[in-house]
Write a protein that holds these residues in place. Structure first.
Motif, PDB file in Angstrom:
ATOM      1  N   ASP A 193      -0.185  18.528  -3.280  1.00 40.39           N
ATOM      2  CA  ASP A 193      -0.837  17.741  -2.223  1.00 40.39           C
ATOM      3  C   ASP A 193      -2.137  17.068  -2.656  1.00 40.39           C
ATOM      4  O   ASP A 193      -2.336  15.886  -2.366  1.00 40.39           O
ATOM      5  N   PRO A 194      -3.036  17.761  -3.372  1.00 42.32           N
ATOM      6  CA  PRO A 194      -4.308  17.102  -3.727  1.00 42.32           C
ATOM      7  C   PRO A 194      -4.159  15.943  -4.713  1.00 42.32           C
ATOM      8  O   PRO A 194      -5.104  15.168  -4.902  1.00 42.32           O
ATOM      9  N   TYR A 195      -3.007  15.813  -5.318  1.00 40.54           N
ATOM     10  CA  TYR A 195      -2.826  14.818  -6.370  1.00 40.54           C
ATOM     11  C   TYR A 195      -2.150  13.539  -5.893  1.00 40.54           C
ATOM     12  O   TYR A 195      -1.963  12.609  -6.682  1.00 40.54           O
ATOM     13  N   TRP A 196      -1.777  13.489  -4.619  1.00 39.17           N
ATOM     14  CA  TRP A 196      -1.230  12.257  -4.055  1.00 39.17           C
ATOM     15  C   TRP A 196      -2.398  11.349  -3.728  1.00 39.17           C
ATOM     16  O   TRP A 196      -3.232  11.664  -2.888  1.00 39.17           O
ATOM     17  N   LYS A 197      -2.470  10.202  -4.401  1.00 36.84           N
ATOM     18  CA  LYS A 197      -3.601   9.279  -4.254  1.00 36.84           C
ATOM     19  C   LYS A 197      -3.139   7.980  -3.620  1.00 36.84           C
ATOM     20  O   LYS A 197      -2.158   7.374  -4.066  1.00 36.84           O
ATOM     21  N   PRO A 198      -3.856   7.539  -2.576  1.00 37.63           N
ATOM     22  CA  PRO A 198      -3.536   6.224  -2.010  1.00 37.63           C
ATOM     23  C   PRO A 198      -3.870   5.135  -3.026  1.00 37.63           C
ATOM     24  O   PRO A 198      -4.828   5.262  -3.795  1.00 37.63           O
TER      25      PRO A 198
ATOM     26  N   LYS B 181       0.865  -1.179   0.000  1.00 33.88           N
ATOM     27  CA  LYS B 181       0.000   0.000   0.000  1.00 33.88           C
ATOM     28  C   LYS B 181       0.897   1.224   0.000  1.00 33.88           C
ATOM     29  O   LYS B 181       1.864   1.307   0.748  1.00 33.88           O
ATOM     30  N   GLY B 182       0.579   2.164  -0.875  1.00 33.41           N
ATOM     31  CA  GLY B 182       1.374   3.376  -0.962  1.00 33.41           C
ATOM     32  C   GLY B 182       0.541   4.504  -1.515  1.00 33.41           C
ATOM     33  O   GLY B 182      -0.684   4.511  -1.389  1.00 33.41           O
ATOM     34  N   GLU B 183       1.226   5.446  -2.141  1.00 32.45           N
ATOM     35  CA  GLU B 183       0.528   6.540  -2.796  1.00 32.45           C
ATOM     36  C   GLU B 183       1.261   6.898  -4.069  1.00 32.45           C
ATOM     37  O   GLU B 183       2.445   6.609  -4.223  1.00 32.45           O
ATOM     38  N   TYR B 184       0.521   7.503  -4.971  1.00 27.02           N
ATOM     39  CA  TYR B 184       1.019   7.817  -6.303  1.00 27.02           C
ATOM     40  C   TYR B 184       0.652   9.260  -6.629  1.00 27.02           C
ATOM     41  O   TYR B 184      -0.473   9.690  -6.370  1.00 27.02           O
ATOM     42  N   LEU B 185       1.588  10.004  -7.183  1.00 20.86           N
ATOM     43  CA  LEU B 185       1.320  11.372  -7.620  1.00 20.86           C
ATOM     44  C   LEU B 185       0.601  11.302  -8.957  1.00 20.86           C
ATOM     45  O   LEU B 185       1.215  11.114 -10.003  1.00 20.86           O
ATOM     46  N   ASP B 186      -0.718  11.453  -8.910  1.00 19.88           N
ATOM     47  CA  ASP B 186      -1.566  11.222 -10.078  1.00 19.88           C
ATOM     48  C   ASP B 186      -1.868  12.525 -10.816  1.00 19.88           C
ATOM     49  O   ASP B 186      -2.994  13.021 -10.804  1.00 19.88           O
ATOM     50  N   CYS B 187      -0.848  13.075 -11.443  1.00 18.81           N
ATOM     51  CA  CYS B 187      -1.026  14.261 -12.282  1.00 18.81           C
ATOM     52  C   CYS B 187       0.206  14.390 -13.184  1.00 18.81           C
ATOM     53  O   CYS B 187       1.249  13.827 -12.902  1.00 18.81           O
TER      54      CYS B 187
END
Length: 120
Positions: free
Chosen positions: A107-112, A55-61
């Protein structure tokens, strides 16, 4: 059939870790990263002998900090932001504030998500 042919290939992996992550996080999206050794280019598809799920997070932009990278680590991204701003003529305090401001925009673009890394 020779004795060598009877040996397991090492390509089958337990799905326990991935299954548990999906059970615990059923709404999280899945992203797959294939390492540079995942496909030699000789075939359309290749099996991978290395598999890791977490489980992590991804910069989705889309980002211009380093458009060749997919970021899954905020510290690594912050280093890239700092590197991209390194030519600025300012004090250390001004530079730190600039990096912090740039980071806040993302910040708003970091998605778990659930991250699956595969390679050979």
């Amino acid at each position: 059939m020779t004795n060598d042919e009877r040996r397991p290939t090492g390509l089958l992996h337990s799905a326990d870790e991935l299954r548990q992550l999906i059970r615990e996080n059923p709404t999280l999206p899945l992203i797959v990263f294939a390492g540079e050794e995942a496909n030699s280019g000789d075939y359309s598809y290749m099996s991978c002998s290395y598999v890791k799920a977490y489980k992590g997070e991804y910069l989705d932009c889309s980002q211009s900090v380093n458009d060749c990278m997919c970021f899954t680590d905020r510290d690594e991204f912050e280093e890239a932001v700092a590197d991209s701003l390194a030519d600025r003529n300012c004090t250390d305090e001004e530079f730190d504030a600039l990096v912090k401001k740039e980071m806040a925009e993302y910040d708003p673009y970091w998605k778990p998500c659930i991250i699956l890394n595969v390679d050979n």
